[in-house]
Motif scaffolding. Structure first.
Motif, PDB file in Angstrom:
ATOM      1  N   ASP A  82       0.814  -1.227   0.000  1.00  0.00           N
ATOM      2  CA  ASP A  82       0.000   0.000   0.000  1.00  0.00           C
ATOM      3  C   ASP A  82       0.840   1.265   0.000  1.00  0.00           C
ATOM      4  OD1 ASP A  82      -2.284  -1.544   0.034  1.00  0.00           O
ATOM      5  OD2 ASP A  82      -2.520  -1.457   2.219  1.00  0.00           O
ATOM      6  N   ASN A  83       2.149   1.129   0.165  1.00  0.00           N
ATOM      7  CA  ASN A  83       3.032   2.303   0.212  1.00  0.00           C
ATOM      8  C   ASN A  83       4.195   2.124  -0.766  1.00  0.00           C
ATOM      9  OD1 ASN A  83       2.148   4.059   2.774  1.00  0.00           O
ATOM     10  ND2 ASN A  83       1.908   1.887   3.268  1.00  0.00           N
ATOM     11  N   GLN A  84       3.846   1.889  -2.030  1.00  0.00           N
ATOM     12  CA  GLN A  84       4.868   1.610  -3.031  1.00  0.00           C
ATOM     13  C   GLN A  84       5.746   2.826  -3.364  1.00  0.00           C
ATOM     14  OE1 GLN A  84       5.983  -1.308  -5.148  1.00  0.00           O
ATOM     15  NE2 GLN A  84       5.487  -1.825  -3.033  1.00  0.00           N
ATOM     16  N   ARG A  85       5.243   4.014  -3.125  1.00  0.00           N
ATOM     17  CA  ARG A  85       6.035   5.207  -3.448  1.00  0.00           C
ATOM     18  C   ARG A  85       7.308   5.254  -2.599  1.00  0.00           C
ATOM     19  NH1 ARG A  85       6.656  10.657  -2.234  1.00  0.00           N
ATOM     20  NH2 ARG A  85       5.403  10.486  -0.350  1.00  0.00           N
ATOM     21  N   ASP A  86       7.179   4.842  -1.332  1.00  0.00           N
ATOM     22  CA  ASP A  86       8.334   4.860  -0.434  1.00  0.00           C
ATOM     23  C   ASP A  86       8.968   3.489  -0.255  1.00  0.00           C
ATOM     24  OD1 ASP A  86       8.031   7.620   0.116  1.00  0.00           O
ATOM     25  OD2 ASP A  86       6.445   7.164   1.559  1.00  0.00           O
ATOM     26  N   ASN A  87       8.314   2.453  -0.768  1.00  0.00           N
ATOM     27  CA  ASN A  87       8.816   1.082  -0.592  1.00  0.00           C
ATOM     28  C   ASN A  87       8.688   0.327  -1.908  1.00  0.00           C
ATOM     29  OD1 ASN A  87       8.948   0.963   2.612  1.00  0.00           O
ATOM     30  ND2 ASN A  87       6.986   1.886   2.069  1.00  0.00           N
ATOM     31  N   HIS A  88       9.417   0.781  -2.905  1.00  0.00           N
ATOM     32  CA  HIS A  88       9.252   0.207  -4.247  1.00  0.00           C
ATOM     33  C   HIS A  88       9.555  -1.285  -4.260  1.00  0.00           C
ATOM     34  CE1 HIS A  88       9.830  -0.349  -8.620  1.00  0.00           C
ATOM     35  NE2 HIS A  88       8.952   0.630  -8.702  1.00  0.00           N
ATOM     36  N   ILE A  89       8.821  -2.008  -5.067  1.00  0.00           N
ATOM     37  CA  ILE A  89       8.965  -3.456  -5.151  1.00  0.00           C
ATOM     38  C   ILE A  89      10.394  -3.896  -5.445  1.00  0.00           C
ATOM     39  CG2 ILE A  89       8.255  -3.460  -7.593  1.00  0.00           C
ATOM     40  CD1 ILE A  89       7.002  -6.218  -7.113  1.00  0.00           C
ATOM     41  N   GLU A 105      11.848 -14.178 -11.411  1.00  0.00           N
ATOM     42  CA  GLU A 105      10.611 -14.104 -12.204  1.00  0.00           C
ATOM     43  C   GLU A 105       9.814 -12.844 -11.865  1.00  0.00           C
ATOM     44  OE1 GLU A 105       6.286 -16.381 -12.395  1.00  0.00           O
ATOM     45  OE2 GLU A 105       8.044 -17.481 -11.633  1.00  0.00           O
ATOM     46  N   TYR A 106       9.659 -12.574 -10.564  1.00  0.00           N
ATOM     47  CA  TYR A 106       8.836 -11.421 -10.160  1.00  0.00           C
ATOM     48  C   TYR A 106       9.582 -10.098 -10.338  1.00  0.00           C
ATOM     49  CZ  TYR A 106       4.856 -14.133  -8.696  1.00  0.00           C
ATOM     50  OH  TYR A 106       3.738 -14.935  -8.723  1.00  0.00           O
ATOM     51  N   ASP A 107      10.879 -10.147 -10.342  1.00  0.00           N
ATOM     52  CA  ASP A 107      11.640  -8.940 -10.676  1.00  0.00           C
ATOM     53  C   ASP A 107      11.356  -8.537 -12.117  1.00  0.00           C
ATOM     54  OD1 ASP A 107      13.656  -6.881 -10.272  1.00  0.00           O
ATOM     55  OD2 ASP A 107      14.955  -8.099 -11.535  1.00  0.00           O
ATOM     56  N   LEU A 108      11.343  -9.517 -13.015  1.00  0.00           N
ATOM     57  CA  LEU A 108      11.016  -9.239 -14.417  1.00  0.00           C
ATOM     58  C   LEU A 108       9.581  -8.768 -14.558  1.00  0.00           C
ATOM     59  CD1 LEU A 108      12.796 -12.252 -16.175  1.00  0.00           C
ATOM     60  CD2 LEU A 108      13.430  -9.837 -16.331  1.00  0.00           C
ATOM     61  N   LYS A 109       8.654  -9.419 -13.840  1.00  0.00           N
ATOM     62  CA  LYS A 109       7.246  -9.023 -13.915  1.00  0.00           C
ATOM     63  C   LYS A 109       7.055  -7.580 -13.440  1.00  0.00           C
ATOM     64  CE  LYS A 109       4.863 -13.472 -13.552  1.00  0.00           C
ATOM     65  NZ  LYS A 109       3.926 -14.304 -12.754  1.00  0.00           N
ATOM     66  N   PRO A 124       2.273  -3.502  -8.724  1.00  0.00           N
ATOM     67  CA  PRO A 124       3.427  -3.948  -7.928  1.00  0.00           C
ATOM     68  C   PRO A 124       3.039  -4.529  -6.574  1.00  0.00           C
ATOM     69  CG  PRO A 124       3.910  -1.861  -8.969  1.00  0.00           C
ATOM     70  CD  PRO A 124       2.464  -2.137  -9.235  1.00  0.00           C
ATOM     71  N   GLY A 125       2.067  -3.892  -5.909  1.00  0.00           N
ATOM     72  CA  GLY A 125       1.637  -4.391  -4.605  1.00  0.00           C
ATOM     73  C   GLY A 125       1.058  -5.789  -4.684  1.00  0.00           C
ATOM     74  N   ASP A 126       0.268  -6.055  -5.717  1.00  0.00           N
ATOM     75  CA  ASP A 126      -0.319  -7.386  -5.895  1.00  0.00           C
ATOM     76  C   ASP A 126       0.760  -8.419  -6.207  1.00  0.00           C
ATOM     77  OD1 ASP A 126      -2.888  -6.382  -5.477  1.00  0.00           O
ATOM     78  OD2 ASP A 126      -3.137  -5.860  -7.593  1.00  0.00           O
ATOM     79  N   LEU A 127       1.757  -8.017  -6.987  1.00  0.00           N
ATOM     80  CA  LEU A 127       2.861  -8.928  -7.287  1.00  0.00           C
ATOM     81  C   LEU A 127       3.610  -9.314  -6.009  1.00  0.00           C
ATOM     82  CD1 LEU A 127       4.366  -7.304 -10.537  1.00  0.00           C
ATOM     83  CD2 LEU A 127       3.138  -9.473 -10.379  1.00  0.00           C
ATOM     84  N   LEU A 128       3.813  -8.323  -5.126  1.00  0.00           N
ATOM     85  CA  LEU A 128       4.499  -8.594  -3.865  1.00  0.00           C
ATOM     86  C   LEU A 128       3.732  -9.609  -3.019  1.00  0.00           C
ATOM     87  CD1 LEU A 128       5.942  -5.240  -2.424  1.00  0.00           C
ATOM     88  CD2 LEU A 128       7.201  -7.301  -3.041  1.00  0.00           C
TER      89      LEU A 128
END
Length: 333
Positions: free
Chosen positions: A235-242, A305-309, A320-324
């Motif tokens: 929920d906080n991808q701006r400060d915690n990028h995948i 795999e998820y880094d590429l996704k 990105p949040g759903d991928l995490l």
């Protein structure tokens, strides 16, 4: 000559006529250049004897001319060439470098590039001055670098706090040192240790919901805590990028795999082989019992795999949040 040797010589006023500071890490170059500017001349002498110029504005012959000036009311004429990698016809400086004036200190700040070692200029500087070749510090070495940086200033940091700073700041030493210096200003009087709580209070980085705590939860298969953290990060991808989270996970599980193949799993052996603080050894011991080698290999494959996704490869619409969340579920089950 190493960075530390050069810095110590400068502090002891043991100067050389030419400093060639080059390579990938600008922080080391700036530290040497700044210390020279602080120590060689008194404030009253700088107006006439400190020349700070930029490589894009001059050629080698012009720098030669400036370096040949004699000091006025001081022991040294100091010339600092910033962006020296942009100097036109820099080879023309070789004639000065072959016989430099002892009354001049010439500093060439050659950032993010290197001078060809085959050139006569390089060989002349190597003979009559000092060459510092800087390299980027790998991210897994940053926590130890942070500890050393603080120790020189008379402070300490908890291992977990060093990991949190590394995850959010990466291996940009200028950024890391700047953030540390700001934290030191905010330390209460008499306190000499930086803690995760102090980081949260003064930098906005959560001490409970971050990649470091996620790794700790995963190392113990604490599903409830891991899900709480991943929901916060999602929920906080701006400060915690995948990408930061995946990088931290890859670091941990890569080290875990190496740990599992160690014959000697004593604390001393593990810290030396993996390059980690002894504080983290129990995490690897515990995780090794919960994640067999085969599972760790699967996790490392999932991380790739998820880094590429996360970068759009093989992923059309997932956020990105759903991928995490999906990644953490697969790691835990």
């Amino acid at each position: 000559m190493t960075f530390e040797e050069i810095m110590n010589n400068i502090r002891n006023r043991k100067y050389v006529p030419i400093y060639l500071l080059m390579g990938e890490e600008p922080w080391f170059i700036d530290q040497v250049s700044d210390l020279l500017q602080e120590t060689v001349l008194d404030e009253g002498q700088k107006a006439f004897n400190l020349n700070i110029v930029y490589g894009k504005d001059l050629d080698g012959t012009q720098i030669d001319n400036i370096a040949r000036r004699f000091p006025m009311g001081a022991e040294y004429n100091m010339v600092v060439v910033k962006e020296a990698q942009s100097v036109q016809k820099i080879d023309n400086l070789q004639y000065y470098a072959q016989n430099p004036l002892r009354s001049t200190i010439l500093v060439l700040c050659y950032k993010n590039d290197t001078l060809d070692k085959r050139k006569k200029l390089y060989k002349a500087i190597e003979q009559n001055g000092v060459v510092l070749l800087t390299k980027k510090i790998y991210e897994d070495q940053i926590p130890r670098w942070i500890e050393g940086y603080l120790k020189k200033k008379g402070y300490h940091i908890e291992p977990g706090a060093a990991m949190i700073l590394t995850e959010y700041l990466g291996n940009d030493l200028a950024r890391v040192s700047g953030e540390i210096d700001k934290l030191l200003i905010t330390l209460p009087a008499g306190q000499i240790k930086i803690t995760p709580a102090h980081i949260e209070e003064n930098s906005g980085i959560s001490k409970d919901f971050n990649s470091f705590e996620l790794v700790k939860a995963l190392s113990r298969k604490n599903i409830l805590k891991a899900n709480r953290i991943i929901n916060y990060l999602a929920d906080n991808q701006r400060d915690n990028h995948i990408s930061l989270t995946i990088s931290s996970l890859f670091y941990f599980f890569g080290k875990l795999l190496a740990y599992q193949y160690l014959e000697d799993k004593s604390t001393r052996s593990v810290t030396a082989s993996l390059g980690i603080n002894a504080y983290f050894v129990p995490d690897y011991e515990h995780a090794s019992r919960l994640y067999p080698k085969k599972k760790v290999l699967i996790i490392i494959s999932l991380l790739r795999e998820y880094d590429l996704k996360s970068k759009g490869f093989g992923n059309v619409s997932a956020e990105p949040g759903d991928l995490l969340k999906e990644l953490i579920f697969k790691i835990l089950h």
